[in-house]
Design a protein around this motif. Structure first.
Motif, PDB file in Angstrom:
ATOM      1  N   PRO A 277       0.845  -1.208   0.000  1.00  0.00           N
ATOM      2  CA  PRO A 277       0.000   0.000   0.000  1.00  0.00           C
ATOM      3  C   PRO A 277       0.877   1.254   0.000  1.00  0.00           C
ATOM      4  O   PRO A 277       1.118   1.873   1.033  1.00  0.00           O
ATOM      5  N   ASP A 278       1.332   1.648  -1.168  1.00  0.00           N
ATOM      6  CA  ASP A 278       2.369   2.667  -1.285  1.00  0.00           C
ATOM      7  C   ASP A 278       1.848   4.068  -0.984  1.00  0.00           C
ATOM      8  O   ASP A 278       0.704   4.407  -1.289  1.00  0.00           O
ATOM      9  N   GLN A 279       2.721   4.883  -0.438  1.00  0.00           N
ATOM     10  CA  GLN A 279       2.530   6.300  -0.151  1.00  0.00           C
ATOM     11  C   GLN A 279       1.148   6.594   0.440  1.00  0.00           C
ATOM     12  O   GLN A 279       0.338   7.315  -0.139  1.00  0.00           O
ATOM     13  N   PRO A 280       0.865   6.071   1.636  1.00  0.00           N
ATOM     14  CA  PRO A 280      -0.428   6.363   2.263  1.00  0.00           C
ATOM     15  C   PRO A 280      -0.556   7.840   2.615  1.00  0.00           C
ATOM     16  O   PRO A 280       0.406   8.482   3.039  1.00  0.00           O
ATOM     17  N   ILE A 281      -1.762   8.365   2.430  1.00  0.00           N
ATOM     18  CA  ILE A 281      -2.089   9.755   2.732  1.00  0.00           C
ATOM     19  C   ILE A 281      -3.271   9.748   3.694  1.00  0.00           C
ATOM     20  O   ILE A 281      -4.188   8.934   3.553  1.00  0.00           O
ATOM     21  N   ILE A 282      -3.273  10.642   4.674  1.00  0.00           N
ATOM     22  CA  ILE A 282      -4.395  10.725   5.600  1.00  0.00           C
ATOM     23  C   ILE A 282      -5.125  12.054   5.419  1.00  0.00           C
ATOM     24  O   ILE A 282      -4.533  13.079   5.093  1.00  0.00           O
ATOM     25  N   GLY A 283      -6.447  11.992   5.625  1.00  0.00           N
ATOM     26  CA  GLY A 283      -7.292  13.175   5.627  1.00  0.00           C
ATOM     27  C   GLY A 283      -8.283  13.065   6.771  1.00  0.00           C
ATOM     28  O   GLY A 283      -8.555  11.966   7.274  1.00  0.00           O
ATOM     29  N   ILE A 284      -8.850  14.191   7.181  1.00  0.00           N
ATOM     30  CA  ILE A 284      -9.680  14.215   8.380  1.00  0.00           C
ATOM     31  C   ILE A 284     -10.907  15.078   8.142  1.00  0.00           C
ATOM     32  O   ILE A 284     -10.816  16.174   7.580  1.00  0.00           O
ATOM     33  N   SER A 285     -12.071  14.565   8.570  1.00  0.00           N
ATOM     34  CA  SER A 285     -13.278  15.369   8.678  1.00  0.00           C
ATOM     35  C   SER A 285     -13.729  15.323  10.131  1.00  0.00           C
ATOM     36  O   SER A 285     -13.016  14.820  10.997  1.00  0.00           O
ATOM     37  N   ASP A 286     -14.926  15.842  10.414  1.00  0.00           N
ATOM     38  CA  ASP A 286     -15.381  15.885  11.801  1.00  0.00           C
ATOM     39  C   ASP A 286     -15.532  14.503  12.416  1.00  0.00           C
ATOM     40  O   ASP A 286     -15.326  14.325  13.617  1.00  0.00           O
ATOM     41  N   ASP A 287     -15.915  13.506  11.606  1.00  0.00           N
ATOM     42  CA  ASP A 287     -16.289  12.219  12.180  1.00  0.00           C
ATOM     43  C   ASP A 287     -15.450  11.045  11.714  1.00  0.00           C
ATOM     44  O   ASP A 287     -15.635   9.932  12.190  1.00  0.00           O
ATOM     45  N   LYS A 288     -14.538  11.251  10.798  1.00  0.00           N
ATOM     46  CA  LYS A 288     -13.761  10.114  10.306  1.00  0.00           C
ATOM     47  C   LYS A 288     -12.342  10.523   9.919  1.00  0.00           C
ATOM     48  O   LYS A 288     -12.073  11.686   9.595  1.00  0.00           O
ATOM     49  N   VAL A 289     -11.461   9.532   9.984  1.00  0.00           N
ATOM     50  CA  VAL A 289     -10.086   9.655   9.502  1.00  0.00           C
ATOM     51  C   VAL A 289      -9.987   8.765   8.273  1.00  0.00           C
ATOM     52  O   VAL A 289     -10.302   7.567   8.334  1.00  0.00           O
ATOM     53  N   VAL A 290      -9.597   9.344   7.145  1.00  0.00           N
ATOM     54  CA  VAL A 290      -9.563   8.617   5.883  1.00  0.00           C
ATOM     55  C   VAL A 290      -8.112   8.397   5.476  1.00  0.00           C
ATOM     56  O   VAL A 290      -7.300   9.335   5.491  1.00  0.00           O
ATOM     57  N   VAL A 291      -7.798   7.154   5.139  1.00  0.00           N
ATOM     58  CA  VAL A 291      -6.458   6.766   4.706  1.00  0.00           C
ATOM     59  C   VAL A 291      -6.565   6.232   3.288  1.00  0.00           C
ATOM     60  O   VAL A 291      -7.451   5.424   2.990  1.00  0.00           O
ATOM     61  N   GLN A 292      -5.680   6.705   2.412  1.00  0.00           N
ATOM     62  CA  GLN A 292      -5.630   6.199   1.038  1.00  0.00           C
ATOM     63  C   GLN A 292      -4.213   5.759   0.742  1.00  0.00           C
ATOM     64  O   GLN A 292      -3.240   6.384   1.168  1.00  0.00           O
ATOM     65  N   ALA A 293      -4.088   4.646  -0.005  1.00  0.00           N
ATOM     66  CA  ALA A 293      -2.777   4.177  -0.436  1.00  0.00           C
ATOM     67  C   ALA A 293      -2.878   3.687  -1.871  1.00  0.00           C
ATOM     68  O   ALA A 293      -3.950   3.250  -2.323  1.00  0.00           O
ATOM     69  N   ASN A 294      -1.770   3.755  -2.582  1.00  0.00           N
ATOM     70  CA  ASN A 294      -1.691   3.233  -3.941  1.00  0.00           C
ATOM     71  C   ASN A 294      -1.291   1.766  -3.852  1.00  0.00           C
ATOM     72  O   ASN A 294      -0.150   1.443  -3.523  1.00  0.00           O
ATOM     73  N   ASP A 295      -2.239   0.892  -4.128  1.00  0.00           N
ATOM     74  CA  ASP A 295      -2.043  -0.535  -3.895  1.00  0.00           C
ATOM     75  C   ASP A 295      -1.423  -1.209  -5.112  1.00  0.00           C
ATOM     76  O   ASP A 295      -1.973  -1.157  -6.219  1.00  0.00           O
ATOM     77  N   PHE A 296      -0.296  -1.870  -4.873  1.00  0.00           N
ATOM     78  CA  PHE A 296       0.356  -2.684  -5.885  1.00  0.00           C
ATOM     79  C   PHE A 296       0.159  -4.149  -5.517  1.00  0.00           C
ATOM     80  O   PHE A 296       0.127  -4.503  -4.344  1.00  0.00           O
ATOM     81  N   ALA A 297       0.008  -4.991  -6.532  1.00  0.00           N
ATOM     82  CA  ALA A 297      -0.409  -6.359  -6.289  1.00  0.00           C
ATOM     83  C   ALA A 297       0.389  -7.329  -7.156  1.00  0.00           C
ATOM     84  O   ALA A 297       1.088  -6.938  -8.098  1.00  0.00           O
ATOM     85  N   VAL A 298       0.250  -8.617  -6.812  1.00  0.00           N
ATOM     86  CA  VAL A 298       0.851  -9.691  -7.600  1.00  0.00           C
ATOM     87  C   VAL A 298      -0.241 -10.692  -7.955  1.00  0.00           C
ATOM     88  O   VAL A 298      -1.174 -10.918  -7.184  1.00  0.00           O
ATOM     89  N   TYR A 299      -0.136 -11.265  -9.155  1.00  0.00           N
ATOM     90  CA  TYR A 299      -1.034 -12.357  -9.522  1.00  0.00           C
ATOM     91  C   TYR A 299      -0.597 -13.606  -8.774  1.00  0.00           C
ATOM     92  O   TYR A 299       0.595 -13.912  -8.675  1.00  0.00           O
ATOM     93  N   THR A 300      -1.585 -14.348  -8.274  1.00  0.00           N
ATOM     94  CA  THR A 300      -1.278 -15.514  -7.454  1.00  0.00           C
ATOM     95  C   THR A 300      -1.805 -16.813  -8.047  1.00  0.00           C
ATOM     96  O   THR A 300      -1.734 -17.866  -7.400  1.00  0.00           O
ATOM     97  N   ASP A 301      -2.368 -16.780  -9.257  1.00  0.00           N
ATOM     98  CA  ASP A 301      -2.819 -18.028  -9.868  1.00  0.00           C
ATOM     99  C   ASP A 301      -2.070 -18.262 -11.181  1.00  0.00           C
ATOM    100  O   ASP A 301      -1.536 -17.348 -11.798  1.00  0.00           O
ATOM    101  N   ASP A 302      -2.040 -19.523 -11.602  1.00  0.00           N
ATOM    102  CA  ASP A 302      -1.306 -19.885 -12.804  1.00  0.00           C
ATOM    103  C   ASP A 302      -1.927 -19.277 -14.050  1.00  0.00           C
ATOM    104  O   ASP A 302      -1.235 -19.014 -15.035  1.00  0.00           O
ATOM    105  N   LEU A 303      -3.259 -19.035 -14.003  1.00  0.00           N
ATOM    106  CA  LEU A 303      -3.965 -18.523 -15.174  1.00  0.00           C
ATOM    107  C   LEU A 303      -3.416 -17.179 -15.624  1.00  0.00           C
ATOM    108  O   LEU A 303      -3.298 -16.904 -16.810  1.00  0.00           O
ATOM    109  N   CYS A 304      -3.082 -16.328 -14.679  1.00  0.00           N
ATOM    110  CA  CYS A 304      -2.752 -14.934 -15.014  1.00  0.00           C
ATOM    111  C   CYS A 304      -1.296 -14.576 -14.775  1.00  0.00           C
ATOM    112  O   CYS A 304      -0.914 -13.426 -15.003  1.00  0.00           O
ATOM    113  N   ARG A 305      -0.503 -15.485 -14.298  1.00  0.00           N
ATOM    114  CA  ARG A 305       0.884 -15.123 -14.020  1.00  0.00           C
ATOM    115  C   ARG A 305       1.635 -14.713 -15.267  1.00  0.00           C
ATOM    116  O   ARG A 305       2.590 -13.946 -15.198  1.00  0.00           O
ATOM    117  N   ASN A 306       1.210 -15.218 -16.422  1.00  0.00           N
ATOM    118  CA  ASN A 306       1.917 -14.840 -17.647  1.00  0.00           C
ATOM    119  C   ASN A 306       1.651 -13.400 -18.039  1.00  0.00           C
ATOM    120  O   ASN A 306       2.314 -12.848 -18.900  1.00  0.00           O
TER     121      ASN A 306
END
Length: 924
Positions: A277-306
């Motif tokens: 979850p790269d470079q997380p950023i936080i923001g705030i409103s009156d009732d919540k704290v919001v976190v965003q990240a740039n998610d990088f992933a890997v394929y984990t099945d044989d179908l899509c690894r290629n």
């Protein structure tokens, strides 16, 4: 850490880190921070969300999935504090050639000058670079592009540098935040707590703060004035998670740390799992704290690894219950918006804003559709504005983005440096900072532009201002040239203060990597900024990557920091990276340094009361224009007025005013009409001129028949599942007659408004009403919404805005719910004629607060009393209990029903307590 994506979706220089992350996900390490399985929903829940997204890609909103962030640590930083490492560099480690060259340069702290014509809302404001002149003789600024406003540097000091960063990481990722009593600066990977005079009071590593030996990156820290708490975040690369902290007080010493897992799987078609979850950023409103990240992933099945092993999956967004965090709950409710491949949530760098005034809507902004690099190309012609409403564990909705067109955004050219072909990495086009204040949102990013009078594209700052009430772009401006990494905040007047880095290849007076500030006041002409003020001039080139991987483009940034001072909200603190010959050489090249400064906008604010004028023919009307000093502005201004199109006449009295520092002055604007003045719409402008610059304010004017619109009440509080109404009244002015059409806005994913009448016909000087009803369901997300009712009749258009708050309520019940007492000459049953009942007030949808209690007797009431406490506290998700006492007297039998009412949080709920009293003479 900022990751960029190549065409084949492989990492750049991060393969070793990704292999490590994948290995750790496969074999979790048992630590104090180990996640519980309930912290993220299972694959069946994810499939449900994906089905919703596939079905509703063109819909208004998507609700998040429920989850929990786990408390992993409580700490006091006093136990962590150590002395920062001494600078290991001595004089013989400093390059003699740099020393020799430095000796020939003049001492320069004079500001850069803007040039060009920035009068348009969409424009490029360019600079000529820093002058060789000493600060006592600054260069002249063309009057066409400047205002009389300035930005004052109040204080400044050197802060953490690479030798004091614990890891020597490149780049520093510098952020700064101010609380009531202290400043905090964070870099990769250390924190310094400072007094506001620049004295370092505490220093420690971020690894010790977060209590981990894991690989960390991308620190962020904010102070939230609404709650009086500090919030921090950091990427935990090893654990594939984001760590989020909240302080226990308004000082940054005692903390609770929570962990958010990013290890979720996408299980449809191709199976993949997020690993970073790269470079997380936080923001705030009156009732919540919001976190965003740039998610990088890997394929984990044989179908899509290629297809490839790693890829950018999209933005992961988490919304945490702010009240639960502040209370120190061991499990904090959150809503989760995982990335997917539908492109509704595959946007990169969906930047949450820091809300600087009260709101329960959290805004997020991005200028990227998909990856911010577009696989190495990188461009955009839109800003995407998202909004989030609701608070977990209730429904939280992330609304589909509003596409706001802007001038094309392209990757900024590398920043040039003095005496070398090595350039500064200016990153990509992602939003680097964003803040919201009273309905206005500013965002900043790096961009490519050709400054006025130049023929070559330079690194520029793009600034965009959006009105979030109307979702309209207000400004779209480039600030040039060779500027990069903007950070920004608005002070309590709405003035924008801005910090950025700059460099040059030609100007010996300035342009090793340095830091400057600028500003725009709310009364400055749109598209203009005050001349930049240098806060620190660099004295060495950035040679970082010459010793690592990329000798032609040293890494820089990845971001600077800015924060409003809550003890003086006219002051903004800023921090950034620069390069200083005194810092010497680090393993990566010349060491980076950081600098902290406080700044104030200095200028005038013009406000009119009333801000809209309506006038009949052969008549006149007046508005008072107040000139308010900001940041110590003082001086005598000349005052003039004008109106377009021609027709009415205008005048101001007085025609000049002296504004004292910290004070105000005023003038009266008078609009006069004759019998021949055409009816219609006009714009009157009052201009305050000082020297070669001016400020102005525009006041809409209607001549002839008109009408007004008002709502009573103009704010409503509604519990989920219920409704409320407001009377919208239209009043004829200047003998207006005719039909007025009414429409209303509908908040996305919020309550449903409706009008009882879509049109109202007015007679001369008469009035009419339509009832606005706000309806909700039990699942309507909690929060504060704006509903705009628009009334139009030909060219005449007026509106009224209602604030609608959807919040949890409470129920009230008594046990026993009916009291029976029998009395006779020998006494009562129960004894004494008294019976206790337990009054229970239960929280619904997260309600919390003190509820005031009143006890209303029946009428008539001859023979009963009910007494009890005057208030009870209801905790969120819980209940409050009090004991009340019913008593009888006299000899008149009957049923006496008391009403017990609770008032709190904008709600009034009640229950009835019947007392059945029987007088039976000699039966007892």
């Amino acid at each position: 850490m900022r990751i960029q994506v190549l065409v084949n979706r492989n990492w750049i220089n991060l393969s070793a880190i990704l292999i490590l992350a994948i290995t750790i996900v496969s074999s979790p390490i048992a630590t104090a921070a180990t996640l519980q399985s309930s912290s993220f929903p299972g694959s069946s829940s994810l499939n449900q969300l994906e089905n919703l997204r596939d079905a509703g890609t063109s819909g208004l909103a998507v609700n998040g999935l429920p989850g929990r962030a786990m408390l992993v640590r409580t700490l006091n930083v006093a136990a962590l504090s150590v002395s920062p490492p001494s600078n290991p560099v001595d004089s013989n480690q400093i390059s003699p050639s740099l020393q020799a060259r430095l000796a020939t340069f003049p001492d320069s702290s004079s500001p850069a000058s803007f040039r060009g014509d920035p009068s348009a809302i969409s424009s490029t404001v360019s600079t000529m670079g820093l002058s060789n002149s000493p600060s006592s003789n600054p260069p002249a600024f063309p009057s066409s592009s400047t205002t009389p406003s300035t930005v004052n540097v109040i204080s400044r000091f050197d802060a953490l540098n690479q030798t004091k960063s614990n890891c020597g990481c490149v780049p520093p990722d510098v952020v700064v935040t101010a609380g009531p009593n202290y400043l905090v600066e964070q870099v990769n990977l250390a924190e310094g707590i400072y007094s506001k005079q620049g004295s370092l009071t505490n220093y420690f590593t971020l690894a010790s703060f977060y209590n981990t030996s894991h690989s960390l990156s991308d620190p962020k820290i904010l102070f939230d004035q609404q709650s009086g708490r500090w919030f921090s975040s950091i990427l935990d690369i090893t654990a594939n998670s984001v760590l989020v902290g909240v302080s226990s007080t308004n000082d940054p010493f005692t903390w609770k740390i929570y962990q958010i897992s990013a290890a979720y799987q996408h299980t449809r078609t191709c199976t993949w799992q997020v690993t970073l979850p790269d470079q997380p950023i936080i923001g705030i409103s009156d009732d919540k704290v919001v976190v965003q990240a740039n998610d990088f992933a890997v394929y984990t099945d044989d179908l899509c690894r290629n297809i490839g092993t790693t890829f950018f999956a999209g933005s992961g967004v988490w919304a945490l219950n702010k009240a639960e965090m502040i209370a120190g709950s061991s499990n904090v409710d959150m809503s989760i918006f995982p990335p997917d491949t539908s492109f509704l949530f595959s946007t990169e760098s969906l930047h949450p804003v820091q809300s600087l005034s009260t709101t329960t809507t959290e805004y997020l902004a991005s200028d990227c559709s998909g990856s911010c690099t577009h696989f190495g190309v990188g461009y955009s012609s839109s800003v995407y504005l998202y909004s989030m409403v609701g608070v977990p564990p209730g429904a939280v909705a992330l609304n589909s983005p509003i596409n706001i067109p802007v001038s094309t955004i392209r990757p900024a050219p590398a920043g040039l440096q003095l005496g070398t072909n090595s350039t500064i990495d200016t990153g990509d086009i992602r939003v680097l900072d964003a803040a919201w204040f009273q309905g206005k949102l500013w965002l900043g990013l790096d961009n490519s532009c050709v400054p006025s009078g130049d023929s070559v594209a330079r690194s520029c700052i793009r600034l965009v201002q959006i009105d979030t009430t109307t979702n309209q772009k207000l400004q779209d401006v480039n600030v040039a040239d060779n500027f990069f990494y903007p950070a920004l905040r608005m002070d309590n007047q709405g003035d924008l203060e801005l910090v950025f880095g700059y460099s040059s290849q030609t100007s010996f007076a300035c342009c090793y990597p340095s830091i400057a500030v600028s500003a725009q006041g709310v009364s400055d002409p749109l598209g203009t900024f005050v001349p930049p003020q240098v806060i620190i001039t660099g004295s060495a080139n950035d040679t970082t990557q010459q010793h690592i991987c990329c000798p032609s483009r040293p890494r820089y940034g990845d971001y600077f920091g800015a924060a409003v001072d809550p003890s003086d909200p006219t002051t903004v603190w800023v921090a950034g990276e620069y390069h200083n010959i005194a810092a010497g050489d680090c393993w990566s090249g010349n060491c980076w340094s950081t600098y902290v400064s406080s700044i104030k906008f200095n200028g005038l604010s013009l406000k009119a009361s009333p801000s809209y004028l309506t006038v009949a023919t052969s008549s006149s009307v007046t508005s008072t224009v107040t000139l308010l000093s900001l940041g110590g502005f003082s001086g005598t201004v000349s005052l003039t007025s004008s109106i377009t199109p021609t027709g009415p006449t205008t005048s101001v009295n007085p025609t000049s005013a002296t504004v004292p520092a910290g004070g105000s002055a005023s003038t009266a604007l008078t609009i006069t009409t004759s019998s021949s003045t055409p009816s219609g719409l006009y714009s009157a402008t009052v201009t305050a001129t000082i020297g070669s610059g001016s400020y102005n304010i525009t006041i809409p004017v209607t001549v002839g028949p008109d009408f007004s619109i008002a709502a009573n009440p103009d704010s409503l509080t509604v519990a989920p599942g219920l409704s409320a109404s407001s009377a919208v009244t239209l009043q004829s002015l200047n003998s207006f007659t005719g039909s007025i059409s009414l429409t209303n806005s509908t908040p996305a994913a919020g309550p449903t408004p409706s009008l009882s009448a879509s049109s109202v016909t007015l007679t001369p000087n008469g009035s009419g009403t339509s009832t606005l009803t706000i309806s909700t369901t039990s699942l309507t997300p909690l929060g504060r919404y704006l509903v705009i009712v628009i009334a139009s009749a030909g060219q005449l258009v007026h509106s009224v805005t209602l604030t609608v708050t959807i919040r949890g309520t409470f129920t009230i019940a008594a046990s026993p719910s009916t009291i029976r007492i029998t009395c006779g000459t020998g006494g009562c049953d129960p004894a004494g004629g008294r019976v206790n009942s337990v009054l229970t007030l239960t929280s619904v949808r997260g309600f919390s607060g003190t509820v005031n209690l009143t006890y209303t007797p029946p009428n008539p009431n001859c023979c009963t009393t009910v007494t009890g406490p005057s208030s009870v506290y209801v905790p969120p998700g819980g209940s409050g209990n009090v004991t009340i006492t019913a008593r009888v007297f006299g000899t008149t039998s009957g049923t006496y029903s008391w009403t017990i009412s609770g008032n709190g949080g904008g709600f009034s709920n009640s229950t009835t307590l019947p007392i059945i009293y029987t007088w039976c003479g000699h039966c007892i």
